[in-house]
Design a protein around this motif. Structure first.
Motif, mmCIF file in Angstrom:
data_model
loop_
_atom_site.group_PDB
_atom_site.id
_atom_site.type_symbol
_atom_site.label_atom_id
_atom_site.label_comp_id
_atom_site.label_asym_id
_atom_site.label_seq_id
_atom_site.Cartn_x
_atom_site.Cartn_y
_atom_site.Cartn_z
ATOM 1 N N GLN A 1 0.808 -1.219 0.000
ATOM 2 C CA GLN A 1 0.000 0.000 0.000
ATOM 3 C C GLN A 1 0.842 1.270 0.000
ATOM 4 O OE1 GLN A 1 -3.405 0.164 -0.201
ATOM 5 N NE2 GLN A 1 -3.277 -2.038 -0.531
ATOM 6 N N CYS A 2 1.911 1.293 0.848
ATOM 7 C CA CYS A 2 2.636 2.564 1.044
ATOM 8 C C CYS A 2 4.141 2.479 0.781
ATOM 9 C CB CYS A 2 2.391 3.083 2.461
ATOM 10 S SG CYS A 2 3.103 2.041 3.746
ATOM 11 N N ASN B 1 6.437 1.055 2.701
ATOM 12 C CA ASN B 1 7.190 1.012 3.947
ATOM 13 C C ASN B 1 8.047 -0.255 4.003
ATOM 14 O OD1 ASN B 1 7.938 1.596 6.606
ATOM 15 N ND2 ASN B 1 6.140 0.596 7.449
ATOM 16 N N CYS C 1 0.573 2.893 7.092
ATOM 17 C CA CYS C 1 -0.798 2.920 6.554
ATOM 18 C C CYS C 1 -1.764 2.026 7.330
ATOM 19 C CB CYS C 1 -0.787 2.528 5.086
ATOM 20 S SG CYS C 1 -0.320 0.814 4.771
#
Length: 135
Positions: free
Chosen positions: A19-20, A22, A76
């Motif tokens: 999603q992000c 990281n 997230c």
């Protein structure tokens, strides 16, 4: 609430949150690719960073009863898998303290060659005063 400092990893490959982006784990920390999670294939990894754990709960899994905690991305808050706290079966004790990261929730990014043959990537955590001294 304070500012969150993230750890950035280096290695031949780095697993990141889909999603992000990281950073979560390095490829060298993968213990097994033969696990199955709620969304399909999963990895058993020795150590994960930039995550936090939910409440402990007992779950009946294919390999027996375990006490686990859901693992979430620190950025997230996506559920990425779980952490094994306790295994009731003696032959499953090797999972204790290890993380399951579901392939559907992560992506793998090649990060280039290792600096020296046989050297392991370091996960470095700096004390807060050192971080503040750099600013």
């Amino acid at each position: 609430m304070g500012r969150t400092f993230r750890i950035y990893l280096a290695g031949e490959s780095v697993f990141t949150c889909k999603q992000c982006g990281n950073h979560l784990a390095v490829g060298e920390s993968v213990l097994s690719k033969q696990f199955t999670g709620q969304h399909g294939r999963a990895l058993l990894v020795h150590h994960a960073v930039n995550v936090y754990c939910g409440e402990a709960e007992e779950r009946e899994m294919r390999t027996g009863k375990h006490t686990v905690r859901d693992v979430f991305c620190r950025v997230c808050h996506t559920c990425l898998g779980w952490k094994y706290d306790f295994a009731f079966e003696p032959e499953q004790k090797y999972k204790e303290g290890r993380f399951i990261l579901e392939r559907e929730m992560i992506s793998e990014r090649p990060e280039g060659k290792m600096p020296a043959a046989g050297s392991k990537p370091r996960i470095e955590e700096l004390p807060m005063r050192e971080l503040l001294a750099r600013v």
